[in-house]
Scaffold this active site. Structure first.
Site, PDB file in Angstrom:
ATOM      1  N   SER A 223      -3.955  79.792  42.297  1.00 17.41           N
ATOM      2  CA  SER A 223      -4.504  78.439  42.274  1.00 17.41           C
ATOM      3  C   SER A 223      -5.893  78.449  42.879  1.00 17.41           C
ATOM      4  O   SER A 223      -6.113  79.031  43.951  1.00 17.41           O
ATOM      5  CB  SER A 223      -3.601  77.486  43.072  1.00 17.41           C
ATOM      6  OG  SER A 223      -4.261  76.264  43.330  1.00 17.41           O
ATOM      7  N   LYS A 224      -6.836  77.777  42.217  1.00 21.70           N
ATOM      8  CA  LYS A 224      -8.193  77.716  42.754  1.00 21.70           C
ATOM      9  C   LYS A 224      -8.248  76.934  44.053  1.00 21.70           C
ATOM     10  O   LYS A 224      -9.205  77.060  44.819  1.00 21.70           O
ATOM     11  CB  LYS A 224      -9.135  77.108  41.718  1.00 21.70           C
ATOM     12  CG  LYS A 224      -8.820  75.664  41.345  1.00 21.70           C
ATOM     13  CD  LYS A 224      -9.753  75.165  40.251  1.00 21.70           C
ATOM     14  CE  LYS A 224      -9.433  73.739  39.852  1.00 21.70           C
ATOM     15  NZ  LYS A 224     -10.289  73.252  38.753  1.00 21.70           N
ATOM     16  N   ARG A 225      -7.232  76.116  44.318  1.00 20.61           N
ATOM     17  CA  ARG A 225      -7.202  75.349  45.563  1.00 20.61           C
ATOM     18  C   ARG A 225      -6.722  76.190  46.743  1.00 20.61           C
ATOM     19  O   ARG A 225      -6.940  75.822  47.893  1.00 20.61           O
ATOM     20  CB  ARG A 225      -6.304  74.120  45.402  1.00 20.61           C
ATOM     21  CG  ARG A 225      -6.820  73.120  44.372  1.00 20.61           C
ATOM     22  CD  ARG A 225      -5.838  71.969  44.185  1.00 20.61           C
ATOM     23  NE  ARG A 225      -6.315  71.019  43.187  1.00 20.61           N
ATOM     24  CZ  ARG A 225      -6.156  71.143  41.883  1.00 20.61           C
ATOM     25  NH1 ARG A 225      -5.523  72.215  41.410  1.00 20.61           N
ATOM     26  NH2 ARG A 225      -6.624  70.254  41.032  1.00 20.61           N
TER      27      ARG A 225
END
Length: 455
Positions: A223-225
Site C-alpha cells: 500500500s502506498k499509504r
C-alpha cells in the site's frame, strides 16, 4: 509515482509483446481530470524507460489517451442500447436500497422492461444475461466462473451521458487491437463484466492473465499509504535499474532453475505468462538489496564511478562542491564498490575524505573510545608519523604495533583510529583510506581526537 506492481505488470507485458513480435501499448486512462497531470504522464514514461521499456523500441506503441476516444465510447454505449443489450434507468441508490432492504445488494433490475428513453439524469445499464455463467479463460488462473445471477446490471454511461471506465476500457482495447491483457489480480472482479461487453460488441475477448498480488513482510497487500511502493523512490535510493528489473521479473514467476541473477534479455526469453504463480508474491526488500549489491559489484569500475555521481553532490553530499576531489574518489572507488548494497550508501562511506572534519557520530565515539584509547592513539600517532605513507601495509603495521604495545589485537587497536579519522566505526578498508587521505590530514584528525579525549 509508478507503483512497483505496475512496473512488474509492464515488464511481463513487455516480455510477451517482444517474444511474439507484437506491440506493448501504453494507454493513459486520463478521463479523471483530478488525477491527470502532464508531469505524471512524463513520470510514467520515464519510469518505464528506466526499466528498459523505451518509446524508441519498435515494440512500444503509444502513449494513447483515453480522453481522445470519448466519441467512440459514447457510440459503443448507444450501439448496445440500440441492440437491446442496455437500457436506461432512473432509479436512485436510495430507491434501490429501499426495494432490496440492503445496502450491500446490487441493482435489482427494476427498469429492465420499462422502456425508458434517455433524459438528463438517467443512467444506461448493461443487460446482464439472466442465466448461465460467464467463464473467464485466464492464462494463469484457469477458468474461473462467475454466475450471471451474481453480476448486476451495471452502469455503462452516467446520467450526463458520459461512458464509465468499464466500457471505455473495452472500446479502447478493441480499437487498439489488444489481444492479451496482463494485469494485477485486483482487476479480476471486473473481468466478467468486461468480457460480457466484448461479446455484446461482437468481438472475441482477449487472453486474460491476472498476476498475483504483491505483499509486504506482514503478508499485507503493498500500500502506498504504508509501504514504499514507488519505483522512483527505489531508483533515487540507489537501486540499479537492472537489479530492479531482475527482481521484479521474479515476483510471482521463476526461470525454472536455481539461477535468479540474470540479465533481462535472458529473463525475457524464458518468461511464460502461463508459468506465473497464483499465490501472493512477497516483496522482500532484504532480498532486493542483496540483488542490488551483486549488480553493484558487477559494474565495470568506470560505470560504478559514474553511477555514484548523484550521491557525491548536493543534496546528498554534506561537503562543499570545491572540497570534492575526483582523484581521491577514483582511488577510493574500488574499495567502496565491494561494500555497497545501494548507491546512496556511498556518501557515508567516503564523506571523511571530503569533509573538513569527520562527522560527529557520538554512538561511534562512545563505542570505540574506551579507557586507554588516548594512550593507544598517542602510540599509533607516533608510529604513523614515521611510517611509509606510500604503502598501506606500513600504516597497518604501525597501528598493529601500537595495539601490541597496549595489549590489543588489530581489530581493537584500529577502532579508535578509524573513529578519529572517519567519525564512524565501520567503513572502507582503513589503511587504504588513510593512504588516500594523506599523512597530514590523518595526523591532524588524531590530534583533534586526543584533544577531545583530554577535554
Amino acid at each position: 509515482m509508478f507503483h512497483v506492481g505496475g512496473a512488474r505488470s509492464a515488464l511481463y507485458n513487455w516480455a510477451v509483446a517482444r517474444q511474439s513480435s507484437g506491440k506493448f501499448v501504453l494507454r493513459i486512462e486520463d478521463t479523471d481530470t483530478a488525477r491527470n497531470k502532464p508531469e505524471w504522464i512524463d513520470g510514467i514514461i520515464n519510469a518505464l524507460a528506466a526499466i528498459g521499456i523505451s518509446e524508441t523500441d519498435p515494440a512500444f506503441e503509444g502513449p494513447y489517451f483515453q480522453s481522445q476516444n470519448a466519441d467512440r465510447h459514447r457510440e459503443a454505449a448507444q450501439q448496445l442500447h440500440a441492440a437491446g443489450r442496455a437500457y436506461y434507468c432512473d432509479c436512485t441508490r436510495e430507491q434501490v436500497q429501499e426495494r432490496t432492504g440492503s445496502q450491500q445488494l446490487g441493482y435489482d433490475g427494476f427498469c429492465r422492461e420499462r422502456g425508458l428513453e434517455y433524459t438528463e439524469g438517467r443512467a444506461l445499464r448493461f443487460r446482464t444475461p439472466d442465466e448461465g455463467a460467464t467463464v473467464v479463460v485466464d492464462l494463469i488462473r484457469g477458468e474461473p466462473s462467475f454466475p450471471n445471477s451474481a453480476i448486476e446490471d451495471f452502469v455503462i454511461a452516467r446520467g450526463d451521458g458520459s461512458p464509465v471506465f468499464l466500457i471505455a476500457n473495452v472500446v479502447d482495447d478493441l480499437d487498439e487491437g489488444i489481444t492479451q491483457v496482463i494485469r494485477g489480480e485486483e482487476h479480476l472482479s471486473n473481468t466478467p463484466k468486461q468480457q460480457l461487453l466484448w461479446q455484446a460488441l461482437g468481438a472475441e475477448p482477449p487472453a486474460w492473465a491476472h498476476l498475483p498480488v504483491i505483499v509486504n513482510e506482514k503478508r499485507q497487500k503493498l500500500s502506498k499509504r504504508r509501504d514504499k511502493v514507488a519505483l522512483e523512490d527505489y531508483l533515487a535510493e540507489g537501486f540499479l535499474p537492472a537489479a530492479m528489473t531482475n527482481y521484479l521479473m521474479l515476483l510471482g514467476w521463476g526461470p525454472g532453475d536455481d539461477v535468479e541473477l540474470r540479465p533481462y534479455d535472458e529473463l525475457e526469453q524464458r518468461f511464460r505468462v502461463e508459468d506465473v504463480n497464483t499465490s501472493p508474491a512477497f516483496f522482500d526488500i532484504k532480498k532486493l538489496t542483496a540483488f542490488n549489491g551483486e549488480y553493484v559489484r558487477g559494474l565495470p569500475l568506470g560505470e560504478f564511478i559514474e553511477a555514484c555521481r548523484p550521491w557525491l553532490r548536493a543534496p546528498y553530499a554534506g561537503w562543499a562542491p570545491e572540497d570534492f576531489d575526483q582523484a581521491a574518489w577514483e582511488a577510493l572507488a574500488p574499495h567502496a564498490q565491494t561494500r555497497l548494497a545501494v548507491l546512496s550508501d556511498i556518501t557515508a562511506n567516503v564523506d571523511f575524505m571530503f569533509l573538513k572534519e569527520p562527522v560527529e557520530d557520538e554512538a561511534s565515539w562512545a563505542k570505540a573510545m574506551k579507557d586507554g584509547s588516548d594512550a593507544l592513539l598517542k602510540t599509533a600517532r607516533a608510529n604513523l608519523e614515521s611510517a611509509d605513507w606510500t604503502r598501506p601495509e606500513s600504516l597497518k603495521e604501525a597501528v598493529l604495533a601500537a595495539g601490541e604495545e597496549h595489549g590489543l589485537k588489530l581489530g581493537k587497536a584500529q577502532a579508535p583510529v578509524r573513529v578519529a579519522v572517519t567519525g564512524r566505526t565501520v567503513g572502507l578498508p582503513l589503511f587504504e583510506s588513510l593512504e588516500i587521505l594523506g599523512k597530514e590530514r590523518t595526523l591532524a584528525r588524531i590530534d583533534a581526537a586526543l584533544a577531545k579525549l583530554a577535554g
